[in-house]
Design an enzyme around this catalytic site. Structure first.
Site, PDB file in Angstrom:
ATOM      1  N   LEU A 133      12.686  -2.902   6.165  1.00 46.83           N
ATOM      2  CA  LEU A 133      12.155  -2.665   4.711  1.00 46.83           C
ATOM      3  C   LEU A 133      11.404  -1.725   4.402  1.00 46.83           C
ATOM      4  CD1 LEU A 133       8.501  -4.929   4.916  1.00 46.83           C
ATOM      5  CD2 LEU A 133      10.585  -5.571   3.718  1.00 46.83           C
ATOM      6  N   ASP A 134      11.824  -0.654   2.725  1.00 42.61           N
ATOM      7  CA  ASP A 134      12.484   0.437   2.717  1.00 42.61           C
ATOM      8  C   ASP A 134      10.612   0.949   3.265  1.00 42.61           C
ATOM      9  OD1 ASP A 134      14.515  -0.035   1.659  1.00 42.61           O
ATOM     10  OD2 ASP A 134      13.360  -0.531  -0.705  1.00 42.61           O
ATOM     11  N   ARG A 135      11.122   2.445   3.335  1.00 48.38           N
ATOM     12  CA  ARG A 135       9.739   2.661   3.529  1.00 48.38           C
ATOM     13  C   ARG A 135       8.174   1.817   2.850  1.00 48.38           C
ATOM     14  NH1 ARG A 135       6.530   7.814   3.088  1.00 48.38           N
ATOM     15  NH2 ARG A 135       6.067   8.878   4.731  1.00 48.38           N
ATOM     16  N   ARG A 233      14.255  -3.933  -6.024  1.00 43.64           N
ATOM     17  CA  ARG A 233      14.060  -2.702  -7.566  1.00 43.64           C
ATOM     18  C   ARG A 233      15.018  -2.329  -7.743  1.00 43.64           C
ATOM     19  NH1 ARG A 233      12.732   1.622  -2.748  1.00 43.64           N
ATOM     20  NH2 ARG A 233      11.813   2.646  -4.459  1.00 43.64           N
TER      21      ARG A 233
END
Length: 300
Positions: A133-135, A233
């Protein structure tokens, strides 16, 4: 580790075909042979092209797991959502990276999971990250406890058998109902990090359902049908509705200090037993507050 299967009546003719039908990749089978593992048919060591018959017992002795030295164990806690002898599924908090990097060498989920495997005395402390997952994205993150489980889970991802669902809040009013975003994604020019919709990019599919909509923001349930970097996104930005708080593809927000995105539900099969598993990660406080604000606005 040793894994065992019995060839069914309608089993294939060779051991390699049998193992690939189970979901093992040919590269994993090759690594087993050359990295200290072995394959046996009825207690006799055989090569992968050995012919097999119904009722034969196949055993795979996995090669020794190799722990990555650059992943330093951390004693920071993890929130375990599901665990068995092959899998570890955790709830990643926002603002924690998935894997180490020069910017985040020690406090990542991989560091925390390695520390946890030490703590519980797992047979190996090798960290197998199956889904990142993105930070700043929170929610369900999947790890395998050994390389065989990792290979089988990768097969589920490639075959679309694993289902990932996300909670998101996007800017503006999305039309009620459901939709499918079918737009190719590629790297943005002069950036190793950002992505963009681009002709000739990788095929990317995102399904969504609008749960609540207002003039300022909409709550959507999102299902990934492909797994591109920043896919959700980028796709909602391409629709003109970037995620609330997304400072890369939209703008910052006074309502939340990150993109409003949470990996909410994961559905998969247990890679060795075939059991269906569904795991849900509860929303963190910042997204609960944002959701409540959107609900209140929708009631006016």
């Amino acid at each position: 580790m040793i894994f065992k299967w019995v060839v069914p009546d309608d089993g294939p003719e060779s051991m390699e075909t049998f193992l690939t039908h189970l979901g093992l990749s040919r590269s994993f089978i090759s690594r087993t042979k050359f990295n200290g593992g072995a394959l046996f048919v009825n207690s006799h060591q055989r090569n992968s092209d050995y012919p097999i018959h119904p009722g034969d017992v196949i055993r795979l002795v996995a090669p020794p797991e190799r722990s990555a030295d650059n992943i330093i164990p951390s004693d920071l806690p993890i929130h375990v959502l599901y665990e068995d002898q092959d899998l570890l599924i955790v709830n990643k908090p926002p603002f924690v990276a998935s894997i180490p990097s020069p910017q985040h060498p020690r406090d990542t989920m991989a560091n925390r999971v390695k520390g946890y495997l030490h703590e519980i005395g797992n047979e190996s402390d090798a960290v197998h990250v199956v889904s990142r997952l993105d930070r700043d994205t929170s929610g369900v993150m999947l790890f395998a406890k050994h390389s065989l489980a990792h290979s089988l889970l990768d097969h589920q991802i490639q075959s679309k058998a694993m289902i990932k669902e996300y909670f998101a809040v996007v800017t503006g009013a999305l039309a009620p109902g459901s939709g499918l975003i079918d737009l190719p994604i590629d790297r943005a020019p002069d950036s190793l990090y950002a992505r963009m919709v681009k002709v000739g990019g990788k095929a990317s599919l995102t399904a969504y359902t609008v749960d609540t909509t207002t003039a300022q923001a909409s709550i959507v349930s999102v299902r990934l049908l492909t797994g591109r970097t920043h896919q959700i996104r980028v796709h909602f930005d391409a629709l003109g509705h970037p995620l609330v708080g997304d400072d890369l593809y939209g703008t910052t927000s006074p309502l939340i200090d990150r993109q409003a995105l949470h990996a909410h539900v994961l559905r998969l099969r247990q890679p060795l037993t075939g059991q269906n598993i569904m795991v849900t990660a509860p929303l963190p406080p910042d997204l609960c507050s944002l959701r409540a604000m959107v609900w209140r606005a929708a009631e006016k």
